[in-house]
Every structure is written in structure tokens, then in C-alpha cells.
Design a protein around this motif. Structure first.
Motif, PDB file in Angstrom:
ATOM      1  N   SER A 267      63.027 -16.350  74.820  1.00  0.00           N
ATOM      2  CA  SER A 267      63.757 -15.159  75.256  1.00  0.00           C
ATOM      3  C   SER A 267      63.281 -14.679  76.612  1.00  0.00           C
ATOM      4  O   SER A 267      62.152 -14.946  77.021  1.00  0.00           O
ATOM      5  N   VAL A 268      64.181 -13.984  77.303  1.00  0.00           N
ATOM      6  CA  VAL A 268      63.790 -13.247  78.505  1.00  0.00           C
ATOM      7  C   VAL A 268      63.577 -11.793  78.099  1.00  0.00           C
ATOM      8  O   VAL A 268      63.996 -11.370  77.024  1.00  0.00           O
ATOM      9  N   LYS A 269      62.904 -11.055  78.956  1.00  0.00           N
ATOM     10  CA  LYS A 269      62.742  -9.635  78.687  1.00  0.00           C
ATOM     11  C   LYS A 269      64.092  -8.937  78.873  1.00  0.00           C
ATOM     12  O   LYS A 269      64.934  -9.394  79.653  1.00  0.00           O
ATOM     13  N   VAL A 270      64.297  -7.863  78.132  1.00  0.00           N
ATOM     14  CA  VAL A 270      65.497  -7.057  78.342  1.00  0.00           C
ATOM     15  C   VAL A 270      65.070  -5.615  78.604  1.00  0.00           C
ATOM     16  O   VAL A 270      63.977  -5.199  78.218  1.00  0.00           O
TER      17      VAL A 270
ATOM     18  N   ARG B  97      72.316 -16.998  68.810  1.00  0.00           N
ATOM     19  CA  ARG B  97      72.753 -15.973  67.861  1.00  0.00           C
ATOM     20  C   ARG B  97      74.260 -15.749  67.735  1.00  0.00           C
ATOM     21  O   ARG B  97      74.732 -15.429  66.644  1.00  0.00           O
TER      22      ARG B  97
ATOM     23  N   ALA C 267      72.178 -13.683  62.819  1.00  0.00           N
ATOM     24  CA  ALA C 267      71.438 -13.489  64.075  1.00  0.00           C
ATOM     25  C   ALA C 267      69.991 -13.086  63.835  1.00  0.00           C
ATOM     26  O   ALA C 267      69.083 -13.555  64.526  1.00  0.00           O
ATOM     27  N   GLU C 268      69.771 -12.221  62.835  1.00  0.00           N
ATOM     28  CA  GLU C 268      68.418 -11.705  62.614  1.00  0.00           C
ATOM     29  C   GLU C 268      67.480 -12.758  62.047  1.00  0.00           C
ATOM     30  O   GLU C 268      66.278 -12.520  61.957  1.00  0.00           O
ATOM     31  N   GLN C 269      68.000 -13.929  61.677  1.00  0.00           N
ATOM     32  CA  GLN C 269      67.138 -15.001  61.203  1.00  0.00           C
ATOM     33  C   GLN C 269      67.057 -16.144  62.224  1.00  0.00           C
ATOM     34  O   GLN C 269      66.774 -17.285  61.880  1.00  0.00           O
TER      35      GLN C 269
ATOM     36  N   ASP D 133      69.242 -15.682  72.545  1.00  0.00           N
ATOM     37  CA  ASP D 133      70.556 -15.078  72.795  1.00  0.00           C
ATOM     38  C   ASP D 133      71.658 -16.132  72.939  1.00  0.00           C
ATOM     39  O   ASP D 133      72.844 -15.820  72.803  1.00  0.00           O
TER      40      ASP D 133
ATOM     41  N   HIS E  80      64.558  -8.676  67.823  1.00  0.00           N
ATOM     42  CA  HIS E  80      64.303  -9.051  66.425  1.00  0.00           C
ATOM     43  C   HIS E  80      65.584  -9.278  65.632  1.00  0.00           C
ATOM     44  O   HIS E  80      65.649 -10.175  64.807  1.00  0.00           O
ATOM     45  N   ILE E  81      66.566  -8.425  65.832  1.00  0.00           N
ATOM     46  CA  ILE E  81      67.758  -8.464  64.982  1.00  0.00           C
ATOM     47  C   ILE E  81      68.949  -9.083  65.711  1.00  0.00           C
ATOM     48  O   ILE E  81      69.722  -9.827  65.128  1.00  0.00           O
TER      49      ILE E  81
ATOM     50  N   THR F  35      73.397  -7.821  77.646  1.00  0.00           N
ATOM     51  CA  THR F  35      73.374  -8.715  76.482  1.00  0.00           C
ATOM     52  C   THR F  35      74.794  -8.927  75.947  1.00  0.00           C
ATOM     53  O   THR F  35      75.126 -10.005  75.473  1.00  0.00           O
TER      54      THR F  35
ATOM     55  N   ASN G 276      60.102 -13.658  78.303  1.00  0.00           N
ATOM     56  CA  ASN G 276      59.452 -12.831  77.287  1.00  0.00           C
ATOM     57  C   ASN G 276      58.628 -13.695  76.347  1.00  0.00           C
ATOM     58  O   ASN G 276      57.468 -13.401  76.074  1.00  0.00           O
TER      59      ASN G 276
END
Lengths: 337, 337
Positions: free
Chosen positions: A217-220, A199, A210-212, A196, B253-254, A142, A238
Motif C-alpha cells: 500500500s501507499v500512504k493515504v 479490493r 475487501a476487508e480480508q 487498493d 484495514h477495511i 481512493t 506505506n
């Protein structure tokens, strides 16, 4: 695959229209509310909603903890033509990563892409696009992806305006975000774009941390590499944050029903509907209608990018405000004189 | 299924120890920092970390946008013995829902549960527990579930203390949450417990809003029922927020690496490790060690609930602070005199 339909579906790649810099200049004092919005029922509707929901002791008052405002990104906060900006990023990433992938010189769709033959790439359809997305959005940590996005967003320019992509945000929407926040609203992005991908720059560009930011998304996977914990982005979806996926992800991320929502395409229909049918509080839904072929782009019902049909058909039913970019907005981009 | 191992694994169901109300009374003025923490290296370590990370212009300064603090819930912010409180909720829900499920009178594990025969329920292992969880946590709208949780959390009492479960939160941790927030930290819950189970009451109990709660979740589906959009909770796991799932979900999430993390079991190990190995900023990791058999419960290495082994073994390596509940905390619960 349906996944790609919303993520990166591309049409009219070469129909890029130069953005005019003749946008009407704003001489309004900075203290004015929403200075880049022309006076009219739409501007008034926003102000009146914010006024009534922040007046304590009235029936329409919304406590600060429930002042949740959600906005789509592509076509709502920044432009999305002639292709989703994230696809431009993916294409640029293929070129940047190519030296480490000699096999791409002989494998489609990478070969065609590297040769500048976008017609062949597009002929590969969603499968080809998915290959491009996964090759550029997974298989790294990431932190590495974050770095690649930051470099791109600070250097890559739009083929039409020659401006940085991150400069092609809508000035009236920046003002709306500021205005809502100044009135205790928490502003979120709820986009079909990659979580990603957005953010690393939403704080700087939109004032949204970023948190908003909610997105696809892909899985991590958590792994220890050389003694150091890292999160690896996997080539596996994801969540697809589009259509019905938007209210679903709003629930999973926020756990509250928004009271204010803005979108621009039928990908935002469910999120708008979820917002406007909530109980207890006043609700505000708005759709940015792309009507300005000179200063930006004009498209709606027949467009594959930002397709807008159901939203227009049901706007009256749900009392959604249709923003006419051509008449409602004094300027489109911050860089306009 | 592994899922249940962490979610609701139950031991010592009947070993409930009454909580003493003799906790040392606090006569410290309210303006004191962390009044329910006894003076000592641990209290000092917290204060010194907060002081140095909030002093602008110094090497240890952390900008407000990156002051992310994450806390486990069960055993870290509230008690978790003699069974995870959420399992008590699930059991109570089976009883409440039974009239509408006559088939439960003849089907295990529901039959045994309704007859109060917990031994037979537990003999059914994880499969039985999963059936109980899914029967009580899915198949309804998010609004209906929310309502059921609210009713339960405001009425259900703990078998040992006879207090409401929501009163069995740790006073020193409430003070720590307040202290961090007063210093610009955003406080999150990152729990193996259900996200929809926690969100209805975390604002009231911890001052943590729903959108800052991360937990295990089932998938939800957006549906129109009788013309009204609803989100239906499905009997399908969406995410297990335990062990490596914690840093993964913190990312999703964050999108930021926390700088302050608190946990109490090896389920928090990865989250603590992810925090303490981050670059660029000072980091703080703490483990609440259950050492007080009189005022609360004493358990660690051999416990199935809140099992703590790796965390103790590696605390020195990662510089994690071990909170000794017995000596570090003046009082455990807010209701103590």
C-alpha cells in the motif's frame, strides 16, 4: 529499489505462451468436494486436514474464530505471466492518463511506454517501474483509483488467452476457497500486489471481501476538497507486503497466526514458515508449483516472476504440500471446457 | 510528541469518582431490542435506521457486504476515567517488569513511578509517558505481550469501582453491538488505543474478533530466534489511530466507508465526518456524551481525556445523534443491579 523487485519485476515480457483450452473436462457431479482436483495424496491431504480440524471434541479441532486461511494472489489464485497483471494495469493507465500529461511525450520512461518501446522502459530498471507505478497509483482519491481499477478489470484482456485477466483465476483454488469457507474458515488474500488494486474485484472473483485483502500500500491522507472529505493516495510507500512483510502484515491486519496458508513463490516463504511453526493447532502449508507449460506456464527456480527455490528446498522440513498443477489439477481456468 | 497527546494524556488522575451501583434496574424482557436504552428519539433513531437499511428492495437497503459499523473504544465502549485504562496497564507493567530492570531504580520516569510519585512522572510530560509506553509495549514478542495483556485484563481493577477494567464496559453499547450484528452488520473497533492491547480480549468482552480491531500500533519485525519464528515489537510507531488517522486506517484495514459510526470525542470527528459524508447509502453517526456524574463521569469541552467540542458544535450539521448517557441509558455497566 527493493520495493519494485517484488512488486512488478518483469521478465520474459514477450515469451507469452498461449493457454490451451484442451484441459481435461470435468464430468464430476457438483456436490463433489474439490471437483477440479484429481484424486491423489494432495487432494486427500486437504480434505483430511479440514475434516480433522472441524470435528469438535477432538485434539485437532480448531474453533471457528481461529480458522484463518491466507493465500498469496499472483501465481497462487490467478496467473502472473508474462508479467504481473498489475503491471499491465499500470501500463494501460499510463496510456489512458497520457492526454492529461503532455509532459510524458518527452519524459522517460513514459515516452518509451507510449511509443510501445518496452525495451527502453525495462532498460530503466526499477527506477522507471517505480515512476510508472507511482504516476498511476497515487495523486488521486481512493474513489477515483477504485473506479479506474473496476473499469480495467472488466475490460482488459490477457495477450495470450485473450480472456479477461479476472477470468484467469485457478478453478481448483476457487473450489478450495469455497470449501474452506463452507467449513468455517475465513479466507484472506496476503499479496505483494497493491491492496487498493485487488479490493475492487476480490469479492466478485474470489468471494473474498475487501476487508480480508492484505497487500502492499501507499500512504493515504484525509483531506477536505471543496467541502467533501476524501482520501488522497500519496506517492509514498506505506507497506510492502512481501517476504517477511507478509507475517508482519498478517499480524497488523488480523492479529492471529493463520492455520492454513497457500503460496507459490519465495515471497511467500516467511508467511508459510510463520504458519507452519505456530503452536497449539494443526497447520497446513501449500505451494502451487507451476509445472504445466501447456495449459498455463512452467517456471520455478530460474524465474524472476514467482521465483521458487527456498520453498521447494524446505517443503519436506515444514511438511508443505507441493501442488503439481499439471497432475493435480483437472482444469486450470474456469473457462476451460 | 503529539503521539502521546491522544494515546495516554492524563489529567485528573486522582479525581476518581466512585461509580454508583444504584442504576435503575432493568425489568425488560430479554427479547426487547436494546433493553438498557430508555425509550425516546435516540433509541428510536437507531431502530429505525437498522430497520430501513435491512429491508431488501427499498431505496435505503444496504447489502450485507457494506454493513460496516465502526466504534471508538475509550469512552465509547468502556470508561476512560480517571485515566485511559491502557495507561493503568502500562504503569502496572513497569512495576511487574521492574525486577528485571534494576536501572529503573535510578532512572526517571521509572524511579518516580516505582515510588508511587505520579506527580513527578506527569511532570515529565509526553516524553516521560512515551518512555513508559515504549518500555512496556515493545522489546518483546507479540506472544509475550499478548500474555501480559491477558493476565492484566483478567485481574486488574479500577480504583473507583473496584471492578475489573473489562467489566466497565457500557451495557447499552454491548446491546447495540449485538443488535447490529444480529442485523448483518460487521462491527469494528477503531481506537486510539493500542491494537495489540485490545485484541486479546475484545472477542470475549465485545464479541469483536481480533481481525476487526483497528488501533494504534508499533512496528513489528519477523525474526528467527533459536530456530523459532517470532514477531518482535519495536520501539517505533507504526500508526497513530486518532483524528484523521481513523479514516485513513479504516481505509487501509477495511477498504470500505462505514455506514454506522460511534465515538465520544473529537478524536472521532474525522471518522464520523468520513462516515456521514459517504455517498449512496443512509449513514448513521452517534456521539456518546458523558453527562452522568453519578453513575459514570461528566465531561466534554474542558476535558483533556475525551475532549469533545467540534463534535458537539457540528452534530446538527452532520445529523449526528448525541447520546445523553444520563437520560438515554437505563444502566451504564453490566454489573449494575
Amino acid at each position: 529499489m527493493k520495493v519494485l523487485t517484488f512488486l512488478f519485476f518483469v521478465i520474459a515480457i514477450f515469451s507469452c505462451k498461449p493457454q490451451s483450452e484442451k484441459g481435461s473436462s470435468s464430468s464430476v457431479a457438483k456436490t463433489d468436494t474439490l471437483p477440479s482436483w484429481n484424486e491423489g495424496v494432495n487432494k486427500q491431504a486437504i480434505i483430511s486436514f479440514v475434516n480433522k480440524t472441524t470435528k469438535e471434541g477432538t485434539a485437532d479441532f480448531i474453533p471457528v474464530t481461529d480458522r484463518i486461511a491466507c493465500f498469496d494472489n499472483d501465481g497462487t489464485l490467478w496467473s502472473e505471466q508474462p508479467m504481473y497483471f498489475q503491471l499491465a494495469f499500470a501500463i494501460d493507465r499510463v496510456k489512458a492518463m497520457a492526454p492529461k500529461h503532455p509532459e510524458w511525450n518527452t519524459t522517460q520512461p513514459f515516452k518509451a511506454l507510449l511509443e510501445g518501446d518496452m525495451k527502453t522502459v525495462m532498460a530503466g530498471g526499477e527506477k522507471a517501474l517505480m515512476q510508472i507505478v507511482m504516476a498511476t497509483h497515487s495523486g488521486m482519491t481512493t474513489g477515483e483509483f477504485d473506479q479506474a481499477v473496476k473499469e480495467w478489470i472488466n475490460t482488459a484482456t490477457h495477450p495470450g488467452t485473450k480472456k479477461l485477466y479476472k477470468e484467469m483465476v485457478y478453478q481448483p483454488m476457487l473450489e478450495l476457497l469455497d470449501y474452506l469457507r463452507a467449513n468455517g474458515y475465513k479466507t484472506y488474500i496476503v499479496s505483494g500486489g497493491g491492496i487498493d488494486f485487488m479490493r475492487p474485484w476480490t469479492q466478485e472473483v474470489y468471494g473474498i471481501p475487501a476487508e480480508q485483502v492484505i497487500g502492499s500500500s501507499v500512504k493515504v491522507k484525509y483531506e477536505i476538497v471543496d467541502g467533501q472529505p476524501v482520501l488522497i493516495k500519496l506517492p509514498e510507500i506505506n507497506s510492502i507486503d512481501d517476504k517477511e512483510g507478509k507475517p508482519v502484515n498478517i499480524h497488523q491486519h488480523i492479529g492471529k497466526q493463520p492455520v492454513f496458508t497457500g503460496g507459490n513463490s519465495d515471497g511467500d516463504y516467511a508467511m508459510l514458515q510463520w504458519t507452519s511453526t505456530g503452536n497449539g493447532y494443526p497447520r497446513f502449508g501449500m505451494i502451487v508449483h507451476h509445472t504445466d507449460s501447456v495449459r498455463e506456464y512452467a517456471y520455478d527456480r530460474k524465474s524472476h516472476i514467482g521465483n521458487l527455490e527456498k520453498g521447494l528446498d524446505d517443503a519436506a522440513k515444514y511438511n508443505w504440500m507441493i501442488v503439481d498443477m499439471k497432475t493435480d489439477w483437472k482444469k486450470i481456468y474456469p473457462f476451460e471446457k
